[in-house]
Design a protein around this motif. Structure first.
Motif, short mmCIF file in Angstrom:
data_model
loop_
_atom_site.label_atom_id
_atom_site.label_comp_id
_atom_site.label_asym_id
_atom_site.label_seq_id
_atom_site.Cartn_x
_atom_site.Cartn_y
_atom_site.Cartn_z
N PHE A 19 -7.40 67.73 12.48
CA PHE A 19 -8.33 66.76 13.03
C PHE A 19 -9.74 67.32 12.91
O PHE A 19 -10.04 68.39 13.44
CB PHE A 19 -8.01 66.45 14.50
N ILE A 51 -7.71 58.20 12.37
CA ILE A 51 -6.39 58.26 13.00
C ILE A 51 -5.86 56.84 13.11
O ILE A 51 -6.53 55.96 13.66
CB ILE A 51 -6.46 58.90 14.39
N SER A 96 -4.80 64.20 19.24
CA SER A 96 -4.91 65.49 18.55
C SER A 96 -3.80 66.46 18.95
O SER A 96 -3.65 67.52 18.35
CB SER A 96 -6.27 66.13 18.82
N LEU A 99 1.93 58.02 16.43
CA LEU A 99 0.96 58.44 15.42
C LEU A 99 1.52 58.19 14.02
O LEU A 99 2.56 58.71 13.65
CB LEU A 99 0.63 59.93 15.58
N VAL A 114 -3.05 60.69 9.74
CA VAL A 114 -4.41 61.22 9.94
C VAL A 114 -5.00 61.44 8.55
O VAL A 114 -4.43 62.20 7.75
CB VAL A 114 -4.40 62.54 10.73
#
Length: 388
Positions: free
Chosen positions: A27, A33, A77, A153, A156
């Motif tokens: 990150f 994201i 994160s 998630l 990324v």
């Protein structure tokens, strides 16, 4: 088996509901994201407040771009790709959630997310609102409370791995992008690719509008940006004229003239749009304003007025021809029938008037339907323009 983790942040607890793959993603500022989220109250029923899956579109945030709910960056994160986790967050982290949710809901509804917001910091805006427009969010705003966020998630992406949306660019990047987009739009116009050119001009305007939102209206910084916006809007309107989107031209030029009522080019483009949709009086008024504001355009105005007169005369001739047959007297065997009609309470003239009225009404309804469709498209475009 679910385990509870204490992140290195006060007032946050984490449960991993489904493990992810690989190492923790990298990150960094500018990383994008992409994730789904569900927000619940910390009550016995675990009342659902928001669910991004209902909108069908995952949420995206850019790291380091000062997202109003800063705790979300911290939560995400801590996750691996594919991971599903539940986070309990104390009220010290959720005070801005009502405003964030309000904006997301308005966007999902196709509405202006900043409607009614004044130029001030996010916290100032929170206390400025009397209501968010949603009862459940009003309650959260009055009494901040702990919330539960369930997040999944997806990915990324590093800053260089995706085309950055306008809102994700820095001020310097936006200012640098504007002349490039302007030049690309001009090149596409020369190739008569008006739809693609309009998209370039629109994207450039979005960059500048986003920067203007951080300036106080009519002060030096705002005015400098506005001087860059105006020619882009005019170019965009010219493309829409070529594409036949006349009501969109009317919307944008009228909005521009509300701020700059001495702009001859805006009046000229609006006049052409009025003429195209048979608004003769409005078109003539705007053309005359152009000649008054900019005498150098008098020849062009004279030409347009001549063309407008010819078009209107042609339209009147066509209208007369359309109804001409309705007023011809009957011939041959129909004459006796006509004598009978004269003895009836409702004569042929009344029927003719009725037919003419029906035809007129039909034409009017067709024009109104077409106009409403284009106006709706124009309003939708304006929302995209301002808040994309």
């Amino acid at each position: 088996m679910e385990e509870t983790y204490l992140l290195n942040v006060e007032g946050v607890k984490k449960k991993i509901l489904h493990g992810g793959q690989g190492e923790l993603p990298k990150f960094q500022d500018g990383s994008k994201i992409t994730f789904h989220f569900q927000t619940l109250k910390d009550d016995f029923e675990r009342t659902v407040i928001d669910d991004s899956r209902e909108a069908g579109i995952p949420m995206e945030i850019i790291v380091g771009k000062m997202f109003k709910l800063e705790i979300w960056e911290t939560l995400l994160s801590s996750m691996r790709t594919g991971e599903v986790a539940e986070f309990w967050c104390d009220a010290i982290h959720t005070g801005m959630y009502a405003l964030v949710s309000r904006g997301m809901r308005r966007i999902a509804e196709g509405r202006d997310p900043l409607e009614g917001q004044k130029h001030r910091c996010g916290m100032g805006n929170m206390f400025d609102y009397h209501s968010t427009g949603y009862d459940d969010l009003d309650e959260l705003q009055r009494t901040p409370q702990p919330l539960i966020f369930i997040m999944e998630l997806f990915r990324v992406e590093e800053p260089s791995a995706y085309k950055r949306d306008t809102w994700a660019m820095s001020k310097e990047e936006k200012l640098a992008a504007v002349p490039i987009l302007h030049s690309e739009g001009n090149r596409l116009v020369l190739r008569r690719e008006f739809g693609q050119a309009a998209a370039k001009y629109q994207e450039a305007v979005i960059c500048l509008r986003n920067l203007q939102a951080k300036e106080k209206p009519w002060e030096d910084g705002w005015l400098k940006l506005e001087s860059l916006v105006t020619p882009l809007v005019l170019n965009y309107c010219q493309c829409q004229l070529e594409l036949g989107e006349y009501y969109e031209v009317l919307e944008h030029t009228t909005e521009l003239l509300q701020k700059h009522n001495d702009n001859a080019k805006a009046y000229f483009k609006r006049a052409k749009a009025h003429a195209a949709v048979w608004n003769e009086r409005e078109a003539r008024e705007d053309f005359l304003r152009v000649a008054h504001l900019d005498p150098s355009m008098a020849a062009a105005v004279k030409k347009e007025l001549k063309q407008l007169g010819e078009r209107m005369r042609k339209k009147h001739v066509e209208d007369r021809k359309r109804y001409q047959g309705l007023f011809q007297p009957p011939r041959g065997p129909r004459a006796s029938a006509g004598q009978e009609d004269r003895q009836r309470p409702q004569g042929r003239g009344s029927r003719v008037q009725g037919l003419k009225k029906q035809n007129n009404q039909g034409l009017t309804e067709q024009l109104e339907v077409k106009g409403q469709q284009q106006k709706g498209q124009a309003r939708g475009s304006l929302q995209t323009w301002r808040w994309k």
